[in-house]
Design a protein around this motif. Structure first.
Motif, PDB file in Angstrom:
ATOM      1  N   ASP A 111      45.052  31.517  23.312  1.00  0.00           N
ATOM      2  CA  ASP A 111      44.129  30.727  24.130  1.00  0.00           C
ATOM      3  C   ASP A 111      44.887  29.774  25.045  1.00  0.00           C
ATOM      4  N   VAL A 167      40.558  37.522  32.133  1.00  0.00           N
ATOM      5  CA  VAL A 167      39.382  37.287  31.295  1.00  0.00           C
ATOM      6  C   VAL A 167      38.316  38.353  31.549  1.00  0.00           C
ATOM      7  N   LEU A 168      38.036  38.623  32.804  1.00  0.00           N
ATOM      8  CA  LEU A 168      37.002  39.607  33.124  1.00  0.00           C
ATOM      9  C   LEU A 168      37.373  41.004  32.638  1.00  0.00           C
ATOM     10  N   ARG A 169      38.617  41.403  32.859  1.00  0.00           N
ATOM     11  CA  ARG A 169      39.040  42.764  32.498  1.00  0.00           C
ATOM     12  C   ARG A 169      39.330  42.914  31.014  1.00  0.00           C
ATOM     13  N   ASP A 170      40.210  42.082  30.483  1.00  0.00           N
ATOM     14  CA  ASP A 170      40.700  42.303  29.124  1.00  0.00           C
ATOM     15  C   ASP A 170      39.869  41.626  28.043  1.00  0.00           C
ATOM     16  N   LEU A 171      39.183  40.571  28.350  1.00  0.00           N
ATOM     17  CA  LEU A 171      38.390  39.896  27.328  1.00  0.00           C
ATOM     18  C   LEU A 171      36.910  40.257  27.405  1.00  0.00           C
ATOM     19  N   GLN A 172      36.394  40.408  28.632  1.00  0.00           N
ATOM     20  CA  GLN A 172      34.979  40.735  28.767  1.00  0.00           C
ATOM     21  C   GLN A 172      34.730  42.225  28.990  1.00  0.00           C
ATOM     22  N   GLY A 173      35.787  42.987  29.252  1.00  0.00           N
ATOM     23  CA  GLY A 173      35.662  44.432  29.324  1.00  0.00           C
ATOM     24  C   GLY A 173      35.102  45.006  30.603  1.00  0.00           C
ATOM     25  N   LEU A 174      35.093  44.229  31.689  1.00  0.00           N
ATOM     26  CA  LEU A 174      34.629  44.781  32.957  1.00  0.00           C
ATOM     27  C   LEU A 174      35.637  45.805  33.475  1.00  0.00           C
ATOM     28  N   GLU A 217      34.159  46.746  38.788  1.00  0.00           N
ATOM     29  CA  GLU A 217      33.223  45.648  38.537  1.00  0.00           C
ATOM     30  C   GLU A 217      33.882  44.293  38.768  1.00  0.00           C
ATOM     31  N   THR A 218      35.118  44.158  38.309  1.00  0.00           N
ATOM     32  CA  THR A 218      35.842  42.898  38.500  1.00  0.00           C
ATOM     33  C   THR A 218      36.025  42.616  39.978  1.00  0.00           C
TER      34      THR A 218
END
Length: 65
Positions: A3, A18-25, A29-30
Motif C-alpha cells: 500500500d 490501480v485501475l488495471r491491476d487492482l480493479q481489473g479494468l 477500459e482504462t
C-alpha cells in the motif's frame, strides 16, 4: 508495504496501476476512463510495475538475513 509503495507512485502511474491491476479494468477500459490511448496505458502500467518492483525488491532485500 505494498500500500505504501503504491501510494508513493506518481499519480499518473498510480491511477493506471490501480485501475488495471487492482480493479481489473482492461487496457481499453482504462484508456477510456482516463482519456488515454491504449499505448499510453500500457506504457504507464509498465513504468508503475517497474517502480514497484524496484521499491519492493529493495525493501525485502534489506530484511533478508
Amino acid at each position: 508495504m505494498m500500500d505504501v509503495a503504491v501510494s508513493e507512485l506518481p499519480e499518473p502511474l498510480r491511477i493506471v496501476f490501480v485501475l488495471r491491476d487492482l480493479q481489473g479494468l482492461s487496457t481499453t477500459e482504462t484508456g477510456e476512463v482516463l482519456g488515454l490511448s491504449e499505448g499510453a496505458v500500457k506504457t504507464r502500467l509498465h513504468r508503475a510495475r517497474l517502480k514497484l518492483r524496484e521499491v519492493l525488491s529493495s525493501y525485502f532485500s534489506e530484511r533478508m538475513p
